[in-house]
Design a protein around this motif. Structure first.
Motif, short mmCIF file in Angstrom:
data_model
loop_
_atom_site.label_atom_id
_atom_site.label_comp_id
_atom_site.label_asym_id
_atom_site.label_seq_id
_atom_site.Cartn_x
_atom_site.Cartn_y
_atom_site.Cartn_z
N UNK A 35 0.82 -1.22 0.00
CA UNK A 35 0.00 0.00 0.00
C UNK A 35 0.85 1.27 0.00
N UNK A 36 2.08 1.14 -0.45
CA UNK A 36 3.05 2.23 -0.33
C UNK A 36 3.73 2.48 -1.67
N UNK A 37 4.01 3.75 -1.97
CA UNK A 37 4.82 4.09 -3.13
C UNK A 37 5.92 5.05 -2.69
N UNK A 38 6.99 5.05 -3.46
CA UNK A 38 8.06 6.01 -3.20
C UNK A 38 8.71 6.37 -4.52
N UNK A 39 9.31 7.54 -4.53
CA UNK A 39 10.04 8.00 -5.70
C UNK A 39 11.52 7.82 -5.39
N UNK A 40 12.15 6.88 -6.09
CA UNK A 40 13.56 6.56 -5.85
C UNK A 40 14.45 7.78 -5.99
N UNK A 41 14.29 8.51 -7.09
CA UNK A 41 15.15 9.68 -7.34
C UNK A 41 14.96 10.74 -6.27
N UNK A 42 13.72 11.01 -5.91
CA UNK A 42 13.44 12.02 -4.89
C UNK A 42 14.14 11.67 -3.58
N UNK A 43 14.06 10.41 -3.17
CA UNK A 43 14.69 10.00 -1.92
C UNK A 43 16.21 10.01 -2.02
N UNK A 44 16.72 9.66 -3.17
CA UNK A 44 18.17 9.64 -3.35
C UNK A 44 18.76 11.05 -3.26
N UNK A 45 18.04 12.03 -3.78
CA UNK A 45 18.54 13.40 -3.85
C UNK A 45 18.09 14.26 -2.67
N UNK A 46 17.23 13.75 -1.82
CA UNK A 46 16.55 14.55 -0.80
C UNK A 46 17.47 15.11 0.29
N UNK A 47 18.32 14.29 0.87
CA UNK A 47 19.01 14.68 2.10
C UNK A 47 20.44 15.17 1.93
N UNK A 48 21.04 14.99 0.80
CA UNK A 48 22.43 15.38 0.64
C UNK A 48 22.63 16.88 0.69
N UNK A 49 23.68 17.31 1.39
CA UNK A 49 23.98 18.73 1.47
C UNK A 49 24.55 19.21 0.13
N UNK A 50 24.12 20.39 -0.28
CA UNK A 50 24.39 20.92 -1.63
C UNK A 50 25.85 20.81 -2.05
N UNK A 51 26.78 21.11 -1.16
CA UNK A 51 28.20 21.14 -1.55
C UNK A 51 28.94 19.83 -1.26
N UNK A 52 28.23 18.80 -0.80
CA UNK A 52 28.87 17.51 -0.52
C UNK A 52 28.90 16.64 -1.77
#
Length: 173
Positions: free
Chosen positions: A80-97
């Motif tokens: 009963x769940x969906x997720x967006x792989x790309x969104x989660x992959x890019x979500x938390x990383x700090x901009x300059x890391x």
């Protein structure tokens, strides 16, 4: 064993933080990869729900039941769940890391920060949106380079495969 990280590296890892945080909840006598693996196999639903919380995985829908079938014939994970792989992959990383590092056969090294990777993915997604419709499938045959990762991240890019890699004389996908 081919390689084992140093104790210092282990204690700096996200896995170590996860094990320390949930050791008592999982009844782990001592935090170790083996103990964590054993718990995940014995209690897969509980384990994956907690792991999603720990890593702040962004999802839509109902989280329960986490697993309905552990067999290989039917997909029984988070029905009963969906997720967006790309969104989660890019979500938390700090901009300059660093987000992606590519080492080419020529020896050249290419690096993308999270900001650069987000920008490249957004640019490709915009370009693809102009030529792909809702149910279109895009298949790409690409080399093992950073741009292959970028090509797979826009949600319109349904399938991007690197070429087969010869390993010990065999072709492996």
């Amino acid at each position: 064993m081919l390689w084992q990280p140093s104790p210092e590296r282990i204690q700096r890892s996200a896995m170590w933080r996860f094990m320390k945080r949930y050791a008592s909840e999982f009844s782990l006598t001592s935090p170790s990869y083996r103990a964590l693996h054993n718990y995940s196999v014995a209690h897969p639903g509980d384990f994956w729900l907690v792991l999603m919380d720990f890593y702040q995985v962004k999802v839509a829908g109902e989280r329960e039941p986490a697993v309905t079938d552990l067999g290989f014939e039917h997909y029984g994970w988070f029905p009963n769940l969906t997720l967006n792989f790309a969104e989660n992959l890019l979500l938390h990383g700090e901009a300059d890391h660093p987000a992606l590092v590519s080492l080419l056969e020529s020896g050249d090294k290419r690096s993308y920060t999270y900001a650069q990777l987000r920008s490249a993915v957004a640019g490709l997604q915009t370009q693809l949106a102009d030529c792909l419709q809702e149910d279109d499938v895009l298949a790409c045959y690409m080399p093992n380079i950073a741009e292959t990762v970028i090509a797979m991240l826009p949600r319109q890019a349904a399938l991007c495969l690197p070429p087969p890699v010869p390993i010990l004389g065999s072709m492996v996908w």
